[in-house]
Design a protein around this motif. Structure first.
Motif, PDB file in Angstrom:
ATOM      1  N   ILE A  49      10.838  -1.123  -0.204  1.00 37.48           N
ATOM      2  CA  ILE A  49      10.856  -2.522  -0.282  1.00 37.48           C
ATOM      3  C   ILE A  49       9.424  -3.182  -0.294  1.00 37.48           C
ATOM      4  O   ILE A  49       9.014  -2.814   0.837  1.00 37.48           O
ATOM      5  CB  ILE A  49      11.964  -3.046   0.364  1.00 37.48           C
ATOM      6  CG1 ILE A  49      12.219  -4.795  -0.286  1.00 37.48           C
ATOM      7  CG2 ILE A  49      11.900  -2.966   1.760  1.00 37.48           C
ATOM      8  CD1 ILE A  49      13.383  -5.217   0.419  1.00 37.48           C
ATOM      9  N   ALA A  50       9.171  -4.216  -0.950  1.00 35.57           N
ATOM     10  CA  ALA A  50       7.933  -4.878  -0.641  1.00 35.57           C
ATOM     11  C   ALA A  50       8.172  -5.881   0.417  1.00 35.57           C
ATOM     12  O   ALA A  50       9.136  -6.449   0.297  1.00 35.57           O
ATOM     13  CB  ALA A  50       7.320  -5.307  -2.244  1.00 35.57           C
ATOM     14  N   PHE A  51       6.863  -6.312   0.662  1.00 37.14           N
ATOM     15  CA  PHE A  51       6.829  -7.281   1.828  1.00 37.14           C
ATOM     16  C   PHE A  51       6.031  -8.467   1.332  1.00 37.14           C
ATOM     17  O   PHE A  51       5.086  -8.195   0.621  1.00 37.14           O
ATOM     18  CB  PHE A  51       6.268  -6.921   3.135  1.00 37.14           C
ATOM     19  CG  PHE A  51       7.303  -5.901   3.945  1.00 37.14           C
ATOM     20  CD1 PHE A  51       7.957  -6.549   4.916  1.00 37.14           C
ATOM     21  CD2 PHE A  51       7.513  -4.813   3.607  1.00 37.14           C
ATOM     22  CE1 PHE A  51       8.889  -5.871   5.687  1.00 37.14           C
ATOM     23  CE2 PHE A  51       8.458  -3.772   4.263  1.00 37.14           C
ATOM     24  CZ  PHE A  51       9.108  -4.481   5.396  1.00 37.14           C
ATOM     25  N   THR A  52       6.295  -9.710   1.808  1.00 33.89           N
ATOM     26  CA  THR A  52       5.255 -10.870   1.728  1.00 33.89           C
ATOM     27  C   THR A  52       4.189 -10.501   2.701  1.00 33.89           C
ATOM     28  O   THR A  52       4.209  -9.770   3.460  1.00 33.89           O
ATOM     29  CB  THR A  52       5.895 -11.877   2.131  1.00 33.89           C
ATOM     30  OG1 THR A  52       6.404 -12.002   3.329  1.00 33.89           O
ATOM     31  CG2 THR A  52       7.092 -12.469   1.263  1.00 33.89           C
ATOM     32  N   GLY A  53       2.769 -11.207   2.545  1.00 33.33           N
ATOM     33  CA  GLY A  53       1.957 -10.913   3.225  1.00 33.33           C
ATOM     34  C   GLY A  53       1.926 -11.795   4.679  1.00 33.33           C
ATOM     35  O   GLY A  53       2.808 -12.366   4.827  1.00 33.33           O
ATOM     36  N   GLY A  54       0.939 -11.984   5.386  1.00 34.87           N
ATOM     37  CA  GLY A  54       0.717 -12.694   6.533  1.00 34.87           C
ATOM     38  C   GLY A  54       1.114 -12.483   7.924  1.00 34.87           C
ATOM     39  O   GLY A  54       1.353 -10.887   7.742  1.00 34.87           O
ATOM     40  N   TYR A  55       1.095 -12.765   8.944  1.00 30.67           N
ATOM     41  CA  TYR A  55       1.504 -12.511  10.191  1.00 30.67           C
ATOM     42  C   TYR A  55       2.827 -11.871  10.434  1.00 30.67           C
ATOM     43  O   TYR A  55       3.147 -11.118  11.040  1.00 30.67           O
ATOM     44  CB  TYR A  55       1.235 -13.437  11.013  1.00 30.67           C
ATOM     45  CG  TYR A  55      -0.349 -13.121  12.035  1.00 30.67           C
ATOM     46  CD1 TYR A  55      -0.478 -12.110  12.501  1.00 30.67           C
ATOM     47  CD2 TYR A  55      -1.369 -13.621  11.396  1.00 30.67           C
ATOM     48  CE1 TYR A  55      -1.757 -11.888  13.194  1.00 30.67           C
ATOM     49  CE2 TYR A  55      -2.709 -13.472  12.010  1.00 30.67           C
ATOM     50  CZ  TYR A  55      -2.877 -12.445  13.031  1.00 30.67           C
ATOM     51  OH  TYR A  55      -3.938 -12.005  13.475  1.00 30.67           O
ATOM     52  N   SER A  56       3.841 -12.766   9.874  1.00 30.83           N
ATOM     53  CA  SER A  56       5.206 -12.501   9.791  1.00 30.83           C
ATOM     54  C   SER A  56       5.709 -12.187   8.527  1.00 30.83           C
ATOM     55  O   SER A  56       6.425 -12.592   7.963  1.00 30.83           O
ATOM     56  CB  SER A  56       5.892 -13.234  10.576  1.00 30.83           C
ATOM     57  OG  SER A  56       5.659 -14.697  10.049  1.00 30.83           O
ATOM     58  N   PRO A  57       5.380 -10.983   7.972  1.00 29.81           N
ATOM     59  CA  PRO A  57       5.550 -10.261   6.763  1.00 29.81           C
ATOM     60  C   PRO A  57       7.358 -10.369   6.499  1.00 29.81           C
ATOM     61  O   PRO A  57       7.896  -9.752   7.400  1.00 29.81           O
ATOM     62  CB  PRO A  57       5.140  -9.012   6.595  1.00 29.81           C
ATOM     63  CG  PRO A  57       4.528  -8.618   7.689  1.00 29.81           C
ATOM     64  CD  PRO A  57       4.686  -9.476   8.772  1.00 29.81           C
ATOM     65  N   ALA A  86       7.580   1.356  -4.939  1.00 28.41           N
ATOM     66  CA  ALA A  86       7.553   2.419  -5.679  1.00 28.41           C
ATOM     67  C   ALA A  86       8.960   2.906  -6.390  1.00 28.41           C
ATOM     68  O   ALA A  86       9.961   2.301  -5.805  1.00 28.41           O
ATOM     69  CB  ALA A  86       7.048   3.587  -4.882  1.00 28.41           C
ATOM     70  N   PRO A  87       9.055   3.352  -7.746  1.00 32.15           N
ATOM     71  CA  PRO A  87      10.246   3.478  -8.077  1.00 32.15           C
ATOM     72  C   PRO A  87      11.486   4.518  -7.465  1.00 32.15           C
ATOM     73  O   PRO A  87      10.682   5.374  -6.690  1.00 32.15           O
ATOM     74  CB  PRO A  87      10.191   4.152  -9.480  1.00 32.15           C
ATOM     75  CG  PRO A  87       8.515   4.506  -9.535  1.00 32.15           C
ATOM     76  CD  PRO A  87       7.960   4.012  -8.359  1.00 32.15           C
ATOM     77  N   VAL A  88      12.430   4.154  -7.381  1.00 38.72           N
ATOM     78  CA  VAL A  88      13.497   5.186  -6.611  1.00 38.72           C
ATOM     79  C   VAL A  88      14.491   5.525  -7.731  1.00 38.72           C
ATOM     80  O   VAL A  88      14.752   4.886  -8.654  1.00 38.72           O
ATOM     81  CB  VAL A  88      14.357   4.410  -5.555  1.00 38.72           C
ATOM     82  CG1 VAL A  88      13.610   4.178  -4.345  1.00 38.72           C
ATOM     83  CG2 VAL A  88      14.915   3.107  -6.030  1.00 38.72           C
ATOM     84  N   GLU A 106      19.548   1.761 -15.015  1.00 44.29           N
ATOM     85  CA  GLU A 106      19.700   2.961 -14.102  1.00 44.29           C
ATOM     86  C   GLU A 106      18.199   3.579 -14.068  1.00 44.29           C
ATOM     87  O   GLU A 106      17.516   3.668 -15.195  1.00 44.29           O
ATOM     88  CB  GLU A 106      20.523   3.630 -14.393  1.00 44.29           C
ATOM     89  CG  GLU A 106      22.166   3.598 -14.286  1.00 44.29           C
ATOM     90  CD  GLU A 106      22.456   3.520 -12.883  1.00 44.29           C
ATOM     91  OE1 GLU A 106      22.274   4.591 -12.288  1.00 44.29           O
ATOM     92  OE2 GLU A 106      22.878   2.625 -12.406  1.00 44.29           O
ATOM     93  N   ILE A 107      17.770   3.629 -12.890  1.00 44.60           N
ATOM     94  CA  ILE A 107      16.436   4.316 -12.755  1.00 44.60           C
ATOM     95  C   ILE A 107      16.660   5.910 -12.469  1.00 44.60           C
ATOM     96  O   ILE A 107      17.316   6.262 -11.589  1.00 44.60           O
ATOM     97  CB  ILE A 107      15.589   3.701 -11.688  1.00 44.60           C
ATOM     98  CG1 ILE A 107      15.800   2.292 -11.516  1.00 44.60           C
ATOM     99  CG2 ILE A 107      14.199   4.208 -11.686  1.00 44.60           C
ATOM    100  CD1 ILE A 107      15.482   1.553 -10.213  1.00 44.60           C
TER     101      ILE A 107
END
Lengths: 621, 235
Positions: free
Chosen positions: B36-44, B71-73, B232-233
């Motif tokens: 899973i992707a995160f936001t940036g910064g000090y507390s992502p 990344a795809p799953v 579906e992936i």
């Protein structure tokens, strides 16, 4: 599907129903018909507090590794549910099976602080277990206490069948095996307790008699049963690295106070601060192997999904592999969105560098615990932190961009004078001055120095166990002197001062050094309605005062009296390894303001070397 | 890439509130190794949004959250991994890729939801089915809707898209989302009060069945499940 002990109607009408439903990630379910021993492990406070406690997670995991045992958890129902359970006569239940605690073989209660004593009685009463051990029958669980307050179990002696003195990893297996053997043998409850009393570290209060002198002090404390030893030896696990540690701690649905992976890096502390009970009872200091800790960190983060990891110890900076461990944690986990929290670190170049990498400098604050304002007072308590250390550390932090500092102090320490009190404010001001030495254009607005003071409570097994305390009025007077001094400081607008409540301090004092006669005050206070005494909104000092009056127990006898060198203390029957002789020597040095070096600088012969390991034998193989 | 997860919430987990379900999924992503992707910064924090919070006490067969993947799953593999790390009370049903445009998140496009309502405790009057039918044939059903800031009278009848009696239960399709939102308990409360049935004589269990987006044009409604908007992936 699991069936709950409480109906939908009840759960939808109380605060945070998730406190009572169990079923969390990594909670352990077993078939109750396939185990021999059912153990209800209780932290006598609300779920979010209890779930944050490492010790219970360790024991929960350790017990459940045994195929013949199912350990479940129990916490105090909050006041809303407490009322419903009493009104509807619903018995207290364990979270996993939702079965009544009364059906269990053991009820284990960890006793972490004095102000939870009325909650212990709530747990027993809601479980429909007689409050007094003497009134229990074979149909009741064996009620066993542990944790730091069991180092003076006497105020609670009437309510427990057994106390486990020391670290749980050593003799619980022996106790559970003995229980299994007894269960099928047809012997009675007393015979089981006699067997338990023979296990090292276990104390069965009903097998001892206390006699008192005319002046109220203890005359003698002797076994009345041949199976009970005269002295009970504290348990300490010497191979900390090999001892059980939970790789899959339970993950609460609701946010617990500690919502993170906790890595216990060492037990004990080399420092020898004279007010600190943990620093004495957990001797000798024992470190866990750093490579093992790295594996633990990986596994525990994976198994819980927590987004934060924290190190736990009494003084992390003294862990010899700290640099190695912290560097590993940052390199390995920082990029994966894992927060790294580093409590109880000494502020120096290394820790500031580490902290600047793991937290937002503008938002976070740095914490110092000078404990006392003047150097003289810090020598009395043997806190090896000098004013230079504090100003130097704070200065480096300010230069590095921090602007918030928290300072922790104690008031009411032995030999404290008005100068010592006022120094709390002056030291705080000197920290602020150091900040304003930075040129205006380079600093980040105003600084915020928050000083907090608690009132000192002398604890058993510390050099200050002989010290006298003060009245609530005197504590408040001392805090107001400090407050007044804060208002006189140059940088008063950057300083903030908070102090702890004086009334609970007085009660803590009575519980901490009380004897068996204090039990009836606790029971009376509970009968009058005291519960959750550590929660400001629930605390009723007037009810406690009423309880003292009703039972004729004198607060001043326990708190204001200066104890004599030879006075027999209620907790003296416990052998913690550290000798009473050493503690008294430290008490005398304290009065003189003489410091004692830490365990790594020089051995002071406290007696803990008798455990045959830890810091006492470092580099001696 | 963006993906949509559909899950069930059942049993004792009906007592877990929305914020705690969010925390549960944040930890689940880590346990199940979902990239899973995160936001940036000090507390992502994780990029994750839920279509619509489910109140305490309700169960559901059709809850949705959208996440951003680095990344795809493989859908089947990811569902398996997540369910391995779940607890009784939450079951992941699917994970599907959804288009990257911002306006496609479940929260933005949510238009309707289906509910099944049955008696939990107490009982309804014997002729309740007729009474409910009469209640629904009204042209308008005016209620006082209370929000944190104000009280206003609204007609909830147009927000009840479809209804039917299903055995001893009531099936409702209600407006949902940021424009119009109707909760099933408001419908039932109004029904009780209109028919003068005492409030404490009966309580209901509410179960959400599905959530929909509206792909219709020119004011003509065409509801499609949020799940059907994803693919579906497979890897």
């Amino acid at each position: 599907m699991r069936k709950l002990a409480l109906s939908d109607e009840i759960l939808l009408n109380i605060e945070k129903p998730a406190r009572y439903i169990g079923g969390e990630v990594n909670s352990v379910m077993k078939d109750k018909d396939k185990v021999d021993v059912r153990f209800a492990m209780c932290f006598p406070d609300v779920y979010e507090i209890g779930m944050s406690h490492l010790g219970i997670q360790i024991l929960y995991d350790m017990f459940n590794r045994r195929e013949d045992t199912w350990c479940e958890r129990v916490y105090s129902p909050w006041t809303d549910l407490d009322k419903v359970m009493r009104d509807q006569k619903i018995p207290l239940f364990a979270l996993e099976s939702q079965d009544p605690v009364k059906k269990f073989d053991f009820l284990g209660i960890t006793i972490q602080f004095e102000m939870c004593y009325t909650n212990i009685l709530q747990i027993l009463e809601l479980s429909h277990i007689p409050l007094h051990a003497a009134e229990r029958t074979d149909a009741d669980p064996v009620v066993i206490g542990g944790g730091p307050c069991s180092y003076n179990p006497e105020p609670l002696a009437d309510f427990f069948d057994i106390f486990y003195i020391g670290e749980g990893e050593t003799v619980y297996d022996e106790l559970l095996d003995a229980y299994k053997e007894w269960k099928g043998s047809g012997k009675n409850r007393k015979e089981f307790l006699e067997r338990a009393a023979e296990i090292e570290g276990l104390y069965v209060p009903q097998f001892y008699d206390a006699a008192y002198k005319e002046d109220g002090t203890l005359l003698s404390f002797t076994p009345n049963n041949a199976h009970a030893p005269a002295r009970v030896k504290k348990q300490a696990v010497m191979e900390v690295t090999d001892s059980p540690y939970p790789m899959k701690p339970v993950v609460p649905f609701i946010k617990a106070t500690q919502d993170r992976v906790v890595l216990e890096i060492q037990r004990g502390c080399i420092r020898g601060c004279r007010f600190c009970q943990a620093g004495m009872i957990y001797r000798p200091t024992r470190e866990r192997n750093v490579e093992t800790l790295k594996e633990y960190a990986r596994a525990m983060l994976k198994n819980t999904g927590h987004e934060e990891i924290s190190l736990s110890s009494l003084s992390s900076s003294d862990y010899s592999e700290l640099k190695e461990l912290v560097t590993f944690l940052i390199d390995e986990f920082k990029d994966k969105g894992i927060n790294i929290s580093l409590p109880s670190l000494r502020i120096d170049a290394f820790s500031l560098d580490v902290m600047s990498r793991v937290q937002d400098i503008r938002k976070s604050s740095l914490t110092f615990a000078p404990e006392a304002g003047s150097q003289r007072m810090r020598n009395v308590i043997n806190k090896g932190l000098t004013e230079e250390d504090i100003l130097e550390g704070a200065g480096q932090a300010f230069d590095g961009g921090w602007s918030k500092v928290k300072l922790y102090f104690m008031l009411g320490l032995p030999t404290e004078t008005e100068v010592d009190m006022r120094e709390i404010a002056r030291l705080s001001d000197r920290v602020a001055r150091r900040y304003y030495e930075i040129p205006k254009e380079q600093r980040n607005g105003k600084c915020q120095i928050t000083a907090s003071s608690s009132f000192f409570v002398p604890k058993p097994f510390t050099p200050f166990q002989w010290a006298s305390m003060f009245s609530a009025e005197e504590y408040t007077r001392r805090a107001s002197i400090v407050k007044e001094e804060f208002q006189a400081q140059l940088n008063r607008k950057s300083l903030k001062y908070n102090w702890h409540d004086a009334q609970t301090t007085v009660l803590e004092g009575v519980m901490a050094r009380g004897d068996r006669r204090v039990g009836k005050v606790i029971e009376e206070a509970y009968r009058l309605g005291c519960l959750f005494d550590s929660w400001t909104e629930c605390f009723h000092n007037e009810l406690w005062m009423q309880a003292f009056e009703n039972t004729g127990v004198d607060i001043d006898f326990y708190n204001l009296r200066q104890r004599g060198a030879d006075e027999l203390f209620p907790w003296d029957f416990i052998d913690i390894g550290v000798s009473r002789k050493f503690l008294y020597r430290e008490w005398e040095k304290a009065i003189q303001g003489e410091v004692t070096p830490n365990c790594r600088m020089q051995c002071s012969g406290c007696g803990a070397a008798s455990f045959g390991g830890g810091v006492c034998y470092e580099g001696k193989n | 890439m963006k993906a949509r997860i559909k899950f069930r919430k059942y049993g004792v987990l009906r007592f877990i509130g929305h914020l705690d379900v969010m925390r549960f999924f944040q930890k689940l992503m880590r346990r199940a190794d979902i990239p899973i992707a995160f936001t940036g910064g000090y507390s992502p924090h994780m990029i994750m949004s839920f279509a619509s919070p489910l109140g305490i006490g309700l169960t559901s067969d059709g809850e949705y959250l959208d996440i951003e993947l680095t990344a795809p799953v493989d859908s089947r593999e990811a569902v398996r991994r997540m369910n391995e790390e779940c607890v009784e009370g939450i079951e992941v049903l699917s994970i599907r890729q959804i288009p990257d445009e911002k306006k496609t998140t479940g929260m933005t496009i949510l238009a309707a939801a289906d509910y099944l309502i049955s008696v939990k405790n107490g009982s309804l009057p014997e002729n309740w089915k007729n009474e409910f039918a009469d209640f629904m044939t009204q042209k308008e059903i005016r209620v006082i809707k209370q929000t944190k800031r104000s009280e206003r009278e609204v007609d909830i009848r147009p927000l009840i898209y479809r209804w039917k009696i299903q055995g001893e239960s009531i099936w409702l399709q209600l407006a949902a989302g940021s424009v119009d939102n109707l909760k099933p308990d408001l419908v039932m409360e109004t029904f009780l009060s209109v028919c003068a049935i005492p409030k404490d004589s009966v309580s209901f269990a509410y179960h959400r069945l599905e959530m929909y987006a509206d792909t219709g044009e020119a004011g003509k409604r065409n509801l499609v499940s949020l799940e059907s908007l994803g693919q579906e992936i497979s890897m």
